[in-house]
Design a protein around this motif. Structure first.
Motif, mmCIF file in Angstrom:
data_model
loop_
_atom_site.group_PDB
_atom_site.id
_atom_site.type_symbol
_atom_site.label_atom_id
_atom_site.label_comp_id
_atom_site.label_asym_id
_atom_site.label_seq_id
_atom_site.Cartn_x
_atom_site.Cartn_y
_atom_site.Cartn_z
ATOM 1 N N THR A 139 14.254 1.516 -3.397
ATOM 2 C CA THR A 139 13.615 0.539 -2.560
ATOM 3 C C THR A 139 12.898 1.513 -1.417
ATOM 4 O O THR A 139 13.555 2.503 -0.669
ATOM 5 C CB THR A 139 14.565 -0.329 -1.698
ATOM 6 N N LEU A 140 11.593 1.201 -1.165
ATOM 7 C CA LEU A 140 10.790 2.111 -0.370
ATOM 8 C C LEU A 140 10.085 1.202 0.509
ATOM 9 O O LEU A 140 9.996 0.160 0.644
ATOM 10 C CB LEU A 140 9.504 2.564 -1.203
ATOM 11 N N GLN A 141 9.878 2.029 1.860
ATOM 12 C CA GLN A 141 9.244 1.134 2.813
ATOM 13 C C GLN A 141 7.866 1.826 3.098
ATOM 14 O O GLN A 141 7.761 2.878 3.176
ATOM 15 C CB GLN A 141 10.205 1.304 4.303
ATOM 16 N N ALA A 142 7.050 1.025 3.276
ATOM 17 C CA ALA A 142 5.598 1.356 3.652
ATOM 18 C C ALA A 142 4.838 0.802 4.853
ATOM 19 O O ALA A 142 5.003 -0.397 4.955
ATOM 20 C CB ALA A 142 4.633 1.053 2.464
ATOM 21 N N ASP A 143 4.580 1.552 5.723
ATOM 22 C CA ASP A 143 3.612 0.788 6.853
ATOM 23 C C ASP A 143 2.181 0.696 6.607
ATOM 24 O O ASP A 143 1.628 1.762 5.984
ATOM 25 C CB ASP A 143 4.087 1.706 7.944
ATOM 26 N N LEU A 144 1.567 -0.333 7.145
ATOM 27 C CA LEU A 144 0.213 -0.083 6.777
ATOM 28 C C LEU A 144 -0.389 -1.052 8.101
ATOM 29 O O LEU A 144 0.522 -2.033 8.494
ATOM 30 C CB LEU A 144 -0.328 -0.773 5.266
ATOM 31 N N ASN A 145 -1.637 -0.841 8.358
ATOM 32 C CA ASN A 145 -2.331 -1.825 9.597
ATOM 33 C C ASN A 145 -2.806 -2.918 8.923
ATOM 34 O O ASN A 145 -3.071 -3.322 7.738
ATOM 35 C CB ASN A 145 -3.148 -0.797 10.438
ATOM 36 N N HIS A 146 -3.369 -3.740 9.859
ATOM 37 C CA HIS A 146 -3.852 -4.984 9.579
ATOM 38 C C HIS A 146 -5.078 -5.004 8.357
ATOM 39 O O HIS A 146 -5.255 -5.648 7.584
ATOM 40 C CB HIS A 146 -4.443 -5.804 10.681
ATOM 41 N N HIS A 147 -5.896 -3.895 8.807
ATOM 42 C CA HIS A 147 -7.085 -3.472 7.912
ATOM 43 C C HIS A 147 -6.922 -3.310 6.504
ATOM 44 O O HIS A 147 -7.544 -3.689 5.564
ATOM 45 C CB HIS A 147 -8.097 -2.525 8.756
ATOM 46 N N GLN A 148 -5.703 -2.329 6.382
ATOM 47 C CA GLN A 148 -5.425 -1.764 5.192
ATOM 48 C C GLN A 148 -4.756 -2.863 4.533
ATOM 49 O O GLN A 148 -5.025 -3.253 3.055
ATOM 50 C CB GLN A 148 -4.255 -0.693 5.362
ATOM 51 N N LEU A 149 -4.218 -3.811 5.066
ATOM 52 C CA LEU A 149 -3.287 -4.895 4.315
ATOM 53 C C LEU A 149 -4.498 -5.934 3.713
ATOM 54 O O LEU A 149 -4.604 -6.340 2.606
ATOM 55 C CB LEU A 149 -2.429 -5.819 5.188
#
Ligand code: ATP
Length: 376
Positions: free
Chosen positions: A337-347
């Motif tokens: 299981t991996l956690q990845a953070d991304l901002n609103h624009h990336q999403l």
């Protein structure tokens, strides 16, 4: 023993480019409470004008260390030097510091002015002038005649700060000064205290268990655990290059990947060979734990062949405020299981749908390693 000072970031250096002088030296400080070891050989050098934060979980000994420095507690062993002078046995009043505690600790029956002036000596007019100066400094001119109960928590803590600075001590000690305040006030005061510290150039030591507070305010962070120092470094080093697994976990979020070294620079994860620069000198067959911050995981809008790439199944998407945290399961990498953070624009630009399999990439230069067979 970690006592080198490679990463001093204070811009207020003495003239002619000379390095700031040493202000505080803690040498081999030990403290027992009965059979419990609260501090086990602390070495720490602090330069003049530096802002150092003691960071660690509850019970790691950070407050005890601050209290020993303040003379409110005695070390069983070790030495405290202030400007090369041994102050180990001096009473608190002779140590030239101001202190701010978590609870505001103002005298409720005294006005703000009287609270600030409490430790001041000399003529009435001089004391009055100093109180006005300090109220100005903390941005609270006009509240001199109020009582603590008439002030907000943030205002009370500013007054406590003014009181601590009233005698112009060379050392400022802060014991969780913001932890009793609500989030917004806390953030605001963080900046104010930091600015004030820079302006005055007063050497400051702050105890906190809040990693964000330590990283945003301090020039150097001292991470403590079970009475020892795990790492000393600039906020960036502590976050980006943690020295131990404890530091990596305590300061920020981590994805942990367990595998076996296949060849120098590669480890096996499920069915895949993953490139990791940090494994360049690890022998084949060694068990390793590799870590990666969630913001370093790369998500691609469509599949393309590349190193360290696989498809991850989207399990959860969580809004954290300014960014999203995505939980993905990757079958090809042993179902991790991996956690990845991304901002609103990336999403928005990736345009994911529920249940979609997402191309995931692990950047080889961001995978850091702590060997499970010897400590790094
Ligand atoms: P916290 O953030 O919870 O205050 P800390 O890192 O500041 O944690 P300390 O207050 O330094 O921790 O305490 C370290 C350990 O020593 C704790 O386990 C605490 O219970 C113990 N301790 C501290 N003071 C005393 C005391 N006077 N007598 C007995 N044990 C003590």
């Amino acid at each position: 023993m970690l006592r080198d000072l490679p990463e001093h970031q204070n811009t207020e250096r003495p003239p002619h480019g000379a390095a700031p002088s040493l202000h505080v030296q803690l040498n081999d400080i030990h403290k027992q409470f009965g059979r419990f070891t609260a501090l086990a050989g602390i070495h720490l050098d602090i330069r003049q004008g530096e802002f150092v934060s003691l960071l660690g979980p509850s019970g790691c000994g950070k407050t005890t260390l601050l209290r020993i420095l303040a003379g409110l507690e005695h070390a069983d062993r070790g030495q405290i030097m202030l400007h090369q002078r041994d102050i180990t046995r001096l009473p608190p009043a002779e140590r030239d510091y101001g202190i701010v505690f978590q609870s505001y600790a103002l005298f409720p029956n005294l006005t703000v002015a009287a609270n600030i002036a409490y430790g001041l000596k000399g003529r009435r007019e001089d004391r009055q002038r100093r109180v006005d100066e300090l109220l100005d400094l903390i941005g609270l001119a006009g509240i001199a005649s109020k009582y603590p109960a008439q002030l907000s928590g943030g205002q009370q803590q500013r007054v406590a700060l003014a009181r601590a600075l009233a005698t112009s001590p060379s050392l400022l000690l802060l014991d969780e000064p913001l932890s009793a305040l609500d989030a917004q006030v806390r953030e605001h005061l963080r900046h104010e205290i930091k600015q004030l510290q820079r302006k005055l150039g007063v050497t400051t030591i702050m105890v906190t268990h809040d990693q964000e507070e330590a990283l945003t305010m301090a020039d150097r962070v001292v991470v403590m655990n079970h009475g020892v120092i795990e790492q000393i470094g600039s906020p960036e080093t502590i976050y980006r290059k943690p020295a131990t697994r404890f530091v990596a976990d305590f300061v920020g979020q981590c994805n942990w990947l367990s595998g076996t070294v296949l060849s120098p620079g590669y480890f096996r994860l499920g069915n895949a060979a993953i490139a990791a620069h940090s494994l360049a000198h690890h022998p084949t067959g060694r068990q390793v734990e590799v870590f990666l911050r969630p913001e370093d995981v790369i998500l691609h809008p469509r599949w393309e062949a590349g190193p360290n790439m696989a498809l991850g199944e989207l399990k959860q998407l969580e809004l954290l405020g300014s960014q999203y945290r995505m939980t993905l399961q990757v079958a090809d990498w042993g179902g991790i299981t991996l956690q990845a953070d991304l901002n609103h624009h990336q999403l928005a630009s990736l345009n994911f749908r529920d249940g979609q399999r997402i191309p995931v990439q692990l950047p080889a230069n961001c995978l850091q390693c702590f060997s499970t067979e010897h400590s790094e």
